[in-house]
Design an enzyme around this catalytic site. Structure first.
Site, PDB file in Angstrom:
ATOM      1  N   ARG A 139       0.836  -1.211   0.000  1.00 33.46           N
ATOM      2  CA  ARG A 139       0.000   0.000   0.000  1.00 33.46           C
ATOM      3  C   ARG A 139       0.865   1.253   0.000  1.00 33.46           C
ATOM      4  O   ARG A 139       0.358   2.352  -0.258  1.00 33.46           O
ATOM      5  CB  ARG A 139      -0.913   0.005   1.219  1.00 33.46           C
ATOM      6  CG  ARG A 139      -1.867  -1.180   1.265  1.00 33.46           C
ATOM      7  CD  ARG A 139      -2.528  -1.319   2.623  1.00 33.46           C
ATOM      8  NE  ARG A 139      -3.413  -0.211   2.924  1.00 33.46           N
ATOM      9  CZ  ARG A 139      -3.973  -0.020   4.104  1.00 33.46           C
ATOM     10  NH1 ARG A 139      -3.705  -0.834   5.118  1.00 33.46           N
ATOM     11  NH2 ARG A 139      -4.787   1.002   4.293  1.00 33.46           N
ATOM     12  N   LYS A 169      -2.790   9.582   3.522  1.00 36.62           N
ATOM     13  CA  LYS A 169      -3.011   8.915   4.805  1.00 36.62           C
ATOM     14  C   LYS A 169      -1.791   8.035   5.108  1.00 36.62           C
ATOM     15  O   LYS A 169      -0.956   7.822   4.221  1.00 36.62           O
ATOM     16  CB  LYS A 169      -4.292   8.082   4.763  1.00 36.62           C
ATOM     17  CG  LYS A 169      -4.333   7.008   3.668  1.00 36.62           C
ATOM     18  CD  LYS A 169      -5.692   6.354   3.614  1.00 36.62           C
ATOM     19  CE  LYS A 169      -5.718   5.209   2.623  1.00 36.62           C
ATOM     20  NZ  LYS A 169      -7.046   4.588   2.506  1.00 36.62           N
ATOM     21  N   HIS A 182      -5.934  -2.471  13.169  1.00 42.97           N
ATOM     22  CA  HIS A 182      -7.250  -3.108  13.118  1.00 42.97           C
ATOM     23  C   HIS A 182      -7.476  -4.000  14.338  1.00 42.97           C
ATOM     24  O   HIS A 182      -8.624  -4.263  14.710  1.00 42.97           O
ATOM     25  CB  HIS A 182      -7.394  -3.948  11.850  1.00 42.97           C
ATOM     26  CG  HIS A 182      -7.484  -3.122  10.602  1.00 42.97           C
ATOM     27  ND1 HIS A 182      -6.375  -2.632   9.961  1.00 42.97           N
ATOM     28  CD2 HIS A 182      -8.558  -2.707   9.887  1.00 42.97           C
ATOM     29  CE1 HIS A 182      -6.759  -1.949   8.901  1.00 42.97           C
ATOM     30  NE2 HIS A 182      -8.070  -1.970   8.833  1.00 42.97           N
ATOM     31  N   ASP A 253      -9.447   7.665  10.430  1.00 43.61           N
ATOM     32  CA  ASP A 253      -9.604   6.320   9.912  1.00 43.61           C
ATOM     33  C   ASP A 253     -10.852   5.739  10.588  1.00 43.61           C
ATOM     34  O   ASP A 253     -11.458   6.364  11.465  1.00 43.61           O
ATOM     35  CB  ASP A 253      -8.352   5.497  10.229  1.00 43.61           C
ATOM     36  CG  ASP A 253      -8.144   4.328   9.271  1.00 43.61           C
ATOM     37  OD1 ASP A 253      -9.099   3.946   8.569  1.00 43.61           O
ATOM     38  OD2 ASP A 253      -7.027   3.793   9.237  1.00 43.61           O
TER      39      ASP A 253
END
Length: 495
Positions: A139, A169, A182, A253
């Site tokens: 990413r 980001k 997460h 986020d």
């Protein structure tokens, strides 16, 4: 919901939805001033359906902001509606052609615009300085601040050419962590000077390039604060607003991530993030209740937890962005030319032996994760499409050879047996951070000859795991157009 405090509270929220059409509850929230809606894979069937969904939302209020995460590679929520998926950022960084990065971003953003989406939650400008990073991987454009800055700027420029908004980001930077936000709360213990030189450099560059939105990270940067950045006034207001001079919209986020909700409710997190300086508190889950969230923000203003002026300022920034988006000139897309160029360069720049149409593929890949959405079952599917005589197996998640009595251990042994007497492609994805995958690669290479090829589909650092002289190549991400080109090269028959 007619009074201004309610409209301001709504305007500081961006929420997800559960299905492929807007619920009546969501429509009411949009009509009442909701700042934004974020789409995910669960909301996408095809282009016509997405277009109808966004049109139905904007019928309630034209200046609604509609967003989607669209970083490239496996990070593709729009696969069913997008013929030409975006290359992974790492592959664009490896090719290091800023014009190609700009064109890729423009083509992808133009697709979003055609579907009624006007905020592209990309690029990720995290500097992936830690190859063991469990969540950023391909990413990121790369491992140095200069490279990430250069391509982050080109990406923002390309998104702007398409006439929609870009969102660098995850501020202040998610590249040097050992914990996935997460599932837990990461912590970065670098000095302010180190953070400024590495993590902040791409944000300075993309802000200077006109970034419309910046997304916060759920990470503690101990040199600044003991709160995660998303909830930190020192980081969002002090650093991002005052020191870096960002005047656009700050979005969080997704607040339902465990880094935040292990210690507080989503509603409390929304209030705290707005108080810290966020303009959009994001609740991305399909079960988000916009009316309850609006009420919680209004209650916080009423009891003095949250200043009414802060909420009004947040909503005003969001409305101002929506107004500018309505006035922007939109250039058309490039009909997939950038990703076809990327695929051609990947093949032309590396050596691919002719293994023939009967190739067997063992795809060692990462487990499913909320941050990325594989839009094909695995490499065997792609190889079989371009060479019907090929087949193979996908081993996703953890498979330990040390326990030969387990189904996982047997799966690797069975895969090796199935490949006997056939040319073999072993694909690995981020094996440098994945012990079971390194072990499996070593086992599968044992006793194999020159008809074995290792394809590194994750970060290219995996190439160092291949024994010297072993034939290998990298794709720096799992984009289907790139992988199809590679599969064609490998399954050709030169005899």
């Amino acid at each position: 919901m007619s009074d201004q405090p309610d409209r301001d509270a709504a305007g500081a929220l961006i929420v997800g939805l559960p299905g492929t059409t807007a619920t009546d509850e969501l429509r009411r929230a949009v009509a009442g001033g909701l700042g934004g809606v974020i789409l995910f894979t669960r909301n996408v069937v095809d282009a016509d359906q997405v277009t109808a969904l966004t049109a139905s939302l904007r019928a309630e209020r034209p200046d609604l902001i509609i967003a989607i995460d669209h970083e490239g590679g496996e990070f593709s929520h729009l696969a069913p509606a997008n013929r030409w998926p975006l290359a992974s950022p790492r592959l664009l960084g490896d090719l290091d052609d800023v014009d190609l990065t700009r064109a890729s971003a423009r083509d992808a953003a133009a697709t979003l615009a055609s579907l009624g989406i006007d905020l592209m939650l990309a690029p990720s400008v995290d500097v992936n300085s830690n190859p063991a990073n469990p969540v950023i991987s391909t990413r990121s454009f790369g491992a140095t601040a200069e490279l990430v800055s250069r391509h982050g700027v080109a990406f923002v420029e390309g998104v702007h050419e398409a006439g929609i908004a870009a969102c660098p980001k995850h501020f202040p930077g998610h590249g040097d962590v050992a914990v996935d936000s997460h599932v837990g709360l990461p912590r970065v213990d670098r000095s302010i000077e180190e953070v400024s030189a590495v993590e902040l450099a791409p944000f300075r560059a993309t802000i200077a390039a006109g970034a419309d939105v910046v997304m916060s990270a759920h990470i503690v940067f101990s040199a600044y604060d003991d709160q995660p950045a998303t909830l930190s006034h020192r980081l969002l207001t002090g650093l991002l607003r005052e020191e870096l001079g960002f005047t656009g919209v700050i979005t969080t986020d997704a607040l339902e991530m465990q880094a935040i909700t292990r210690t507080r409710s989503i509603e409390d997190a929304a209030v705290a993030s707005i108080g810290a300086g966020a303009d959009l508190a994001m609740i991305a889950v399909g079960s988000a209740d916009p009316q309850a969230l609006i009420a919680r923000v209004v209650d916080a203003v009423g009891n003095g937890t949250l200043a009414a002026e802060r909420v009004a300022d947040a909503a005003t920034r969001v409305r101002a962005l929506a107004a500018t988006l309505a006035r922007r000139t939109r250039q058309p897309g490039l009909d997939g030319a950038p990703i076809r160029e990327v695929a051609a360069r990947v093949v032309a720049g590396q050596t691919f032996p002719a293994l023939g149409a009967s190739t067997y593929v063992i795809d060692l890949t990462q487990g499913l994760h909320p941050a990325w959405n594989p839009y094909f079952s695995g490499l065997p599917e792609i190889f079989a499409r371009v060479a019907p005589g090929s087949d193979g197996v996908v081993l996703r998640g953890e498979h330990r050879l040390t326990d030969t009595h387990s189904p996982a251990g047997n799966a690797i042994a069975e895969a090796a047996k199935a490949a006997t007497g056939r040319p073999l492609v072993i694909a690995v994805q981020d094996a440098v951070r994945t012990p079971w995958m390194r072990e499996a690669l070593t086992h599968l290479l044992q006793g194999r000859g020159g008809d074995t090829f290792v394809l590194c589909t994750g970060i290219p650092e995996d190439r160092a795991l291949v024994p010297d002289g072993g034939p290998t190549a990298t794709t720096s991400g799992r984009n289907v157009i790139v992988l199809e080109a590679v599969a064609k090269a490998l399954t050709r028959d030169d005899s």
